[in-house]
Design an enzyme around this catalytic site. Structure first.
Site, PDB file in Angstrom:
ATOM      1  N   TYR A  68     -48.249   9.089  35.381  1.00 59.64           N
ATOM      2  CA  TYR A  68     -49.517   9.786  35.134  1.00 59.64           C
ATOM      3  C   TYR A  68     -49.749  10.907  36.148  1.00 59.64           C
ATOM      4  O   TYR A  68     -50.272  11.969  35.799  1.00 59.64           O
ATOM      5  CB  TYR A  68     -50.699   8.803  35.081  1.00 59.64           C
ATOM      6  CG  TYR A  68     -50.786   8.174  33.706  1.00 59.64           C
ATOM      7  CD1 TYR A  68     -51.319   8.886  32.637  1.00 59.64           C
ATOM      8  CD2 TYR A  68     -50.260   6.920  33.455  1.00 59.64           C
ATOM      9  CE1 TYR A  68     -51.343   8.344  31.357  1.00 59.64           C
ATOM     10  CE2 TYR A  68     -50.274   6.364  32.189  1.00 59.64           C
ATOM     11  CZ  TYR A  68     -50.827   7.084  31.140  1.00 59.64           C
ATOM     12  OH  TYR A  68     -50.830   6.554  29.863  1.00 59.64           O
ATOM     13  N   ASP A 105     -55.538  15.873  26.781  1.00 65.60           N
ATOM     14  CA  ASP A 105     -55.463  16.991  27.736  1.00 65.60           C
ATOM     15  C   ASP A 105     -56.724  17.854  27.815  1.00 65.60           C
ATOM     16  O   ASP A 105     -56.812  18.757  28.648  1.00 65.60           O
ATOM     17  CB  ASP A 105     -54.250  17.871  27.419  1.00 65.60           C
ATOM     18  CG  ASP A 105     -54.207  18.355  25.960  1.00 65.60           C
ATOM     19  OD1 ASP A 105     -55.292  18.591  25.380  1.00 65.60           O
ATOM     20  OD2 ASP A 105     -53.101  18.505  25.412  1.00 65.60           O
ATOM     21  N   HIS A 120     -57.778   8.933  21.979  1.00 60.56           N
ATOM     22  CA  HIS A 120     -56.930   8.229  22.948  1.00 60.56           C
ATOM     23  C   HIS A 120     -57.348   8.494  24.390  1.00 60.56           C
ATOM     24  O   HIS A 120     -56.556   8.313  25.312  1.00 60.56           O
ATOM     25  CB  HIS A 120     -55.447   8.584  22.714  1.00 60.56           C
ATOM     26  CG  HIS A 120     -54.898   8.050  21.413  1.00 60.56           C
ATOM     27  ND1 HIS A 120     -53.742   8.509  20.826  1.00 60.56           N
ATOM     28  CD2 HIS A 120     -55.370   7.070  20.591  1.00 60.56           C
ATOM     29  CE1 HIS A 120     -53.522   7.831  19.695  1.00 60.56           C
ATOM     30  NE2 HIS A 120     -54.510   6.967  19.525  1.00 60.56           N
ATOM     31  N   THR A 190     -48.741  16.273  14.596  1.00 66.25           N
ATOM     32  CA  THR A 190     -48.643  14.840  14.925  1.00 66.25           C
ATOM     33  C   THR A 190     -47.538  14.218  14.082  1.00 66.25           C
ATOM     34  O   THR A 190     -47.378  14.565  12.902  1.00 66.25           O
ATOM     35  CB  THR A 190     -49.976  14.088  14.714  1.00 66.25           C
ATOM     36  OG1 THR A 190     -49.740  12.674  14.909  1.00 66.25           O
ATOM     37  CG2 THR A 190     -50.590  14.309  13.343  1.00 66.25           C
ATOM     38  N   GLU A 217     -41.588  19.814  11.626  1.00 68.50           N
ATOM     39  CA  GLU A 217     -40.729  18.750  11.068  1.00 68.50           C
ATOM     40  C   GLU A 217     -41.534  17.925  10.079  1.00 68.50           C
ATOM     41  O   GLU A 217     -42.697  17.615  10.338  1.00 68.50           O
ATOM     42  CB  GLU A 217     -40.267  17.793  12.183  1.00 68.50           C
ATOM     43  CG  GLU A 217     -39.584  18.436  13.366  1.00 68.50           C
ATOM     44  CD  GLU A 217     -38.244  19.040  13.000  1.00 68.50           C
ATOM     45  OE1 GLU A 217     -37.639  18.574  12.001  1.00 68.50           O
ATOM     46  OE2 GLU A 217     -37.813  19.983  13.696  1.00 68.50           O
TER      47      GLU A 217
HETATM   48  C1  BJW Z   1     -45.383  20.578  16.539  1.00 65.85           C
HETATM   49  C2  BJW Z   1     -45.047  21.619  17.399  1.00 65.85           C
HETATM   50  C3  BJW Z   1     -45.764  22.834  17.246  1.00 65.85           C
HETATM   51  C4  BJW Z   1     -43.811  19.905  17.894  1.00 65.85           C
HETATM   52  N1  BJW Z   1     -46.712  22.946  16.307  1.00 65.85           N
HETATM   53  N2  BJW Z   1     -46.322  20.713  15.626  1.00 65.85           N
HETATM   54  C5  BJW Z   1     -46.935  -1.873  13.383  1.00 65.85           C
HETATM   55  C6  BJW Z   1     -47.552  -1.182  12.351  1.00 65.85           C
HETATM   56  C7  BJW Z   1     -48.743  -0.519  12.565  1.00 65.85           C
HETATM   57  C8  BJW Z   1     -49.343  -0.499  13.803  1.00 65.85           C
HETATM   58  C9  BJW Z   1     -48.730  -1.177  14.825  1.00 65.85           C
HETATM   59  C10 BJW Z   1     -47.552  -1.863  14.630  1.00 65.85           C
HETATM   60  N3  BJW Z   1     -47.183  -2.422  15.818  1.00 65.85           N
HETATM   61  C11 BJW Z   1     -48.110  -2.094  16.753  1.00 65.85           C
HETATM   62  C12 BJW Z   1     -49.062  -1.348  16.152  1.00 65.85           C
HETATM   63  C13 BJW Z   1     -50.225  -0.768  16.786  1.00 65.85           C
HETATM   64  C14 BJW Z   1     -49.890   0.441  17.626  1.00 65.85           C
HETATM   65  C15 BJW Z   1     -49.007   1.422  16.836  1.00 65.85           C
HETATM   66  O1  BJW Z   1     -49.479   2.218  16.070  1.00 65.85           O
HETATM   67  N4  BJW Z   1     -47.716   1.368  17.048  1.00 65.85           N
HETATM   68  C16 BJW Z   1     -46.800   2.206  16.271  1.00 65.85           C
HETATM   69  C17 BJW Z   1     -46.027   3.130  17.215  1.00 65.85           C
HETATM   70  C18 BJW Z   1     -45.923   1.298  15.477  1.00 65.85           C
HETATM   71  N5  BJW Z   1     -51.171   1.055  17.919  1.00 65.85           N
HETATM   72  C19 BJW Z   1     -51.922   0.652  18.936  1.00 65.85           C
HETATM   73  O2  BJW Z   1     -51.564  -0.213  19.711  1.00 65.85           O
HETATM   74  C20 BJW Z   1     -53.285   1.303  19.031  1.00 65.85           C
HETATM   75  N6  BJW Z   1     -54.300   0.325  19.142  1.00 65.85           N
HETATM   76  C21 BJW Z   1     -54.514  -0.587  18.193  1.00 65.85           C
HETATM   77  O3  BJW Z   1     -53.847  -0.639  17.173  1.00 65.85           O
HETATM   78  O4  BJW Z   1     -55.569  -1.412  18.472  1.00 65.85           O
HETATM   79  C22 BJW Z   1     -55.749  -2.549  17.648  1.00 65.85           C
HETATM   80  C23 BJW Z   1     -54.993  -3.677  18.292  1.00 65.85           C
HETATM   81  C24 BJW Z   1     -55.576  -4.286  19.386  1.00 65.85           C
HETATM   82  C25 BJW Z   1     -54.915  -5.339  19.983  1.00 65.85           C
HETATM   83  C26 BJW Z   1     -53.653  -5.730  19.492  1.00 65.85           C
HETATM   84  C27 BJW Z   1     -53.076  -5.049  18.432  1.00 65.85           C
HETATM   85  C28 BJW Z   1     -53.761  -4.008  17.820  1.00 65.85           C
HETATM   86  C29 BJW Z   1     -53.379   2.165  20.281  1.00 65.85           C
HETATM   87  C30 BJW Z   1     -52.444   3.325  20.234  1.00 65.85           C
HETATM   88  C31 BJW Z   1     -52.536   4.084  21.528  1.00 65.85           C
HETATM   89  C32 BJW Z   1     -51.531   5.227  21.593  1.00 65.85           C
HETATM   90  N7  BJW Z   1     -51.498   5.729  22.903  1.00 65.85           N
HETATM   91  C33 BJW Z   1     -50.645   6.889  23.195  1.00 65.85           C
HETATM   92  C34 BJW Z   1     -50.656   7.099  24.720  1.00 65.85           C
HETATM   93  C35 BJW Z   1     -51.984   7.709  25.165  1.00 65.85           C
HETATM   94  C36 BJW Z   1     -52.081   7.821  26.646  1.00 65.85           C
HETATM   95  C37 BJW Z   1     -51.106   8.790  27.239  1.00 65.85           C
HETATM   96  O5  BJW Z   1     -50.866   9.891  26.721  1.00 65.85           O
HETATM   97  O6  BJW Z   1     -50.572   8.464  28.273  1.00 65.85           O
HETATM   98  O7  BJW Z   1     -51.142   8.039  22.503  1.00 65.85           O
HETATM   99  S1  BJW Z   1     -48.977   6.722  22.575  1.00 65.85           S
HETATM  100  C38 BJW Z   1     -48.813   8.414  22.130  1.00 65.85           C
HETATM  101  O8  BJW Z   1     -48.640   8.539  20.696  1.00 65.85           O
HETATM  102  C39 BJW Z   1     -50.148   9.081  22.469  1.00 65.85           C
HETATM  103  C40 BJW Z   1     -50.349   9.986  21.286  1.00 65.85           C
HETATM  104  O9  BJW Z   1     -51.695  10.336  21.145  1.00 65.85           O
HETATM  105  C41 BJW Z   1     -49.799   9.164  20.137  1.00 65.85           C
HETATM  106  C42 BJW Z   1     -49.442   9.967  18.923  1.00 65.85           C
HETATM  107  O10 BJW Z   1     -48.407  10.868  19.192  1.00 65.85           O
HETATM  108  P1  BJW Z   1     -48.435  12.323  18.531  1.00 65.85           P
HETATM  109  O11 BJW Z   1     -49.583  13.081  19.000  1.00 65.85           O
HETATM  110  O12 BJW Z   1     -48.270  12.191  17.063  1.00 65.85           O
HETATM  111  O13 BJW Z   1     -47.142  12.993  19.223  1.00 65.85           O
HETATM  112  P2  BJW Z   1     -45.614  12.917  18.808  1.00 65.85           P
HETATM  113  O14 BJW Z   1     -44.825  13.322  19.978  1.00 65.85           O
HETATM  114  O15 BJW Z   1     -45.269  11.615  18.191  1.00 65.85           O
HETATM  115  O16 BJW Z   1     -45.466  14.017  17.663  1.00 65.85           O
HETATM  116  C43 BJW Z   1     -45.569  15.395  17.941  1.00 65.85           C
HETATM  117  C44 BJW Z   1     -45.392  16.159  16.653  1.00 65.85           C
HETATM  118  O17 BJW Z   1     -45.618  17.539  16.913  1.00 65.85           O
HETATM  119  C45 BJW Z   1     -43.983  16.037  16.063  1.00 65.85           C
HETATM  120  O18 BJW Z   1     -44.102  15.661  14.698  1.00 65.85           O
HETATM  121  C46 BJW Z   1     -43.416  17.454  16.172  1.00 65.85           C
HETATM  122  O19 BJW Z   1     -42.576  17.814  15.085  1.00 65.85           O
HETATM  123  C47 BJW Z   1     -44.667  18.293  16.189  1.00 65.85           C
HETATM  124  N8  BJW Z   1     -44.583  19.601  16.865  1.00 65.85           N
HETATM  125  N9  BJW Z   1     -44.060  21.275  18.241  1.00 65.85           N
HETATM  126  C48 BJW Z   1     -46.979  21.936  15.513  1.00 65.85           C
HETATM  127  N10 BJW Z   1     -45.496  23.957  18.044  1.00 65.85           N
END
Ligand code: BJW
Length: 255
Positions: A68, A105, A120, A190, A217
């Site tokens: 972090y 951010d 988040h 996303t 993508e």
């Molecule tokens: C461009 C570009 C350009 C590049 N222009 N585009 C199975 C099924 C369903 C759910 C689950 C499961 N197993 C577990 C879960 C739950 C879990 C989950 O979803 N897991 C999946 C991964 C499977 N979710 C959770 O745990 C959430 N809470 C929850 O469900 O609570 C209920 C619960 C409670 C108790 C027990 C169980 C459940 C919480 C999720 C928290 C996510 N946290 C993070 C970290 C935040 C802190 C930090 O930053 O340090 O959040 S993880 C990370 O992923 C971050 C992001 O916000 C999040 C999403 O990522 P994002 O933004 O989509 O980024 P990327 O990198 O994945 O994608 C970028 C995209 O940009 C790409 O597509 C590129 O192509 C594109 N791109 N350049 C436009 N110029």
């Protein structure tokens, strides 16, 4: 190929009453913030569950804090990009406009967006896990390692949402309401794989919204999208804002 906005989409964005922009790490990529997944993503080198979870933090707080501290440093030196500014321009024109962001951010607000739901959390905030006292970044930087709460000795953590944690209730409820009420829902930069955030585009579509996706993508959402603009948000969002400004200058009968 030169990116263009079709006349149909220009009309749609000109006429929309309630617009939602749902954003992810890709929107900040052009500001220099690394994405999580994909070849250049943070997660391509480090496993998310090893860093962004309570288990990881309790097992090795200094490793998680090092990560972090590194990201706080990156984020302190960045600025909003044309994609962020375009969304702020659009908000001024639509009767209802909300940004729902997974990003931590703070760049949407810095660009001038006013209705922003941060699902988040925000990396600039920190709090004590034991007594809840909030701390700013000055305190965390001065700690130079794992910060401990001066009031109770508890561990201080960043105010972000880790895997397995629930999302902030008010922001989530407002986001669901905005998705249900949207007539145009844009999923931008996303990978649409992290739930429950990734369910919002589908909530919007089920409630009748036109679903537009912008991403270089394809994602699991692409097949559900009514329209997919393949490319960078910093390219397409300014074009959309321009189309919206042009359309709203014209009387309805000429659109
Ligand atoms: C461009 C570009 C350009 C590049 N222009 N585009 C199975 C099924 C369903 C759910 C689950 C499961 N197993 C577990 C879960 C739950 C879990 C989950 O979803 N897991 C999946 C991964 C499977 N979710 C959770 O745990 C959430 N809470 C929850 O469900 O609570 C209920 C619960 C409670 C108790 C027990 C169980 C459940 C919480 C999720 C928290 C996510 N946290 C993070 C970290 C935040 C802190 C930090 O930053 O340090 O959040 S993880 C990370 O992923 C971050 C992001 O916000 C999040 C999403 O990522 P994002 O933004 O989509 O980024 P990327 O990198 O994945 O994608 C970028 C995209 O940009 C790409 O597509 C590129 O192509 C594109 N791109 N350049 C436009 N110029």
């Amino acid at each position: 190929m030169t990116p263009v906005i079709s006349p149909g989409l220009s009309r749609r964005i000109g006429d929309a009453r309630a617009i939602v922009a749902f954003t992810g790490a890709g929107v900040s990529a052009e500001s220099g913030v690394p994405t999580f997944r994909g070849t250049d993503g943070i997660w391509s080198k480090l496993k998310p569950e090893e860093l962004a979870s309570m288990n990881a933090f309790m097992k090795n707080p200094s490793m998680v804090w090092e990560w972090y501290a590194h990201r706080k440093k990156i984020m302190s030196g960045i600025a909003p990009n044309p994609g962020h500014f375009a969304l702020a321009r659009m908000e001024k024109l639509a009767p209802s406009f909300a940004v729902i962001t997974q990003n931590i951010d703070g760049l949407h607000r810095r660009a001038g967006s006013r209705t922003v739901y941060e699902l988040h959390g925000n990396i600039e905030r920190n709090y004590c896990m034991k007594c809840g006292t909030p701390y700013g970044d000055d305190f965390v930087v001065a700690a130079n390692g794992v910060p401990l709460c001066p009031a109770c000795g508890g561990l201080v953590r960043p105010d972000v949402v880790w895997f397995g944690e629930t999302l902030p209730e008010d922001e989530w409820d407002a986001s669901v309401r905005a998705a249900e009420g949207a007539d145009l829902f844009m999923s931008i930069g996303t990978s649409a794989v992290v739930y429950p955030a990734a369910s919002l585009p589908l909530v919007a579509k089920r409630s009748g919204a036109y679903l537009l996706e912008i991403n270089p993508e394809p994602t699991p959402l692409t097949a559900q999208a009514d329209e997919y603009l393949q490319g960078a948000s910093g390219v397409f969002l300014p074009l959309l804002a321009g189309a919206m400004e042009a359309a709203r200058r014209l009387p309805h009968s000429h659109r």
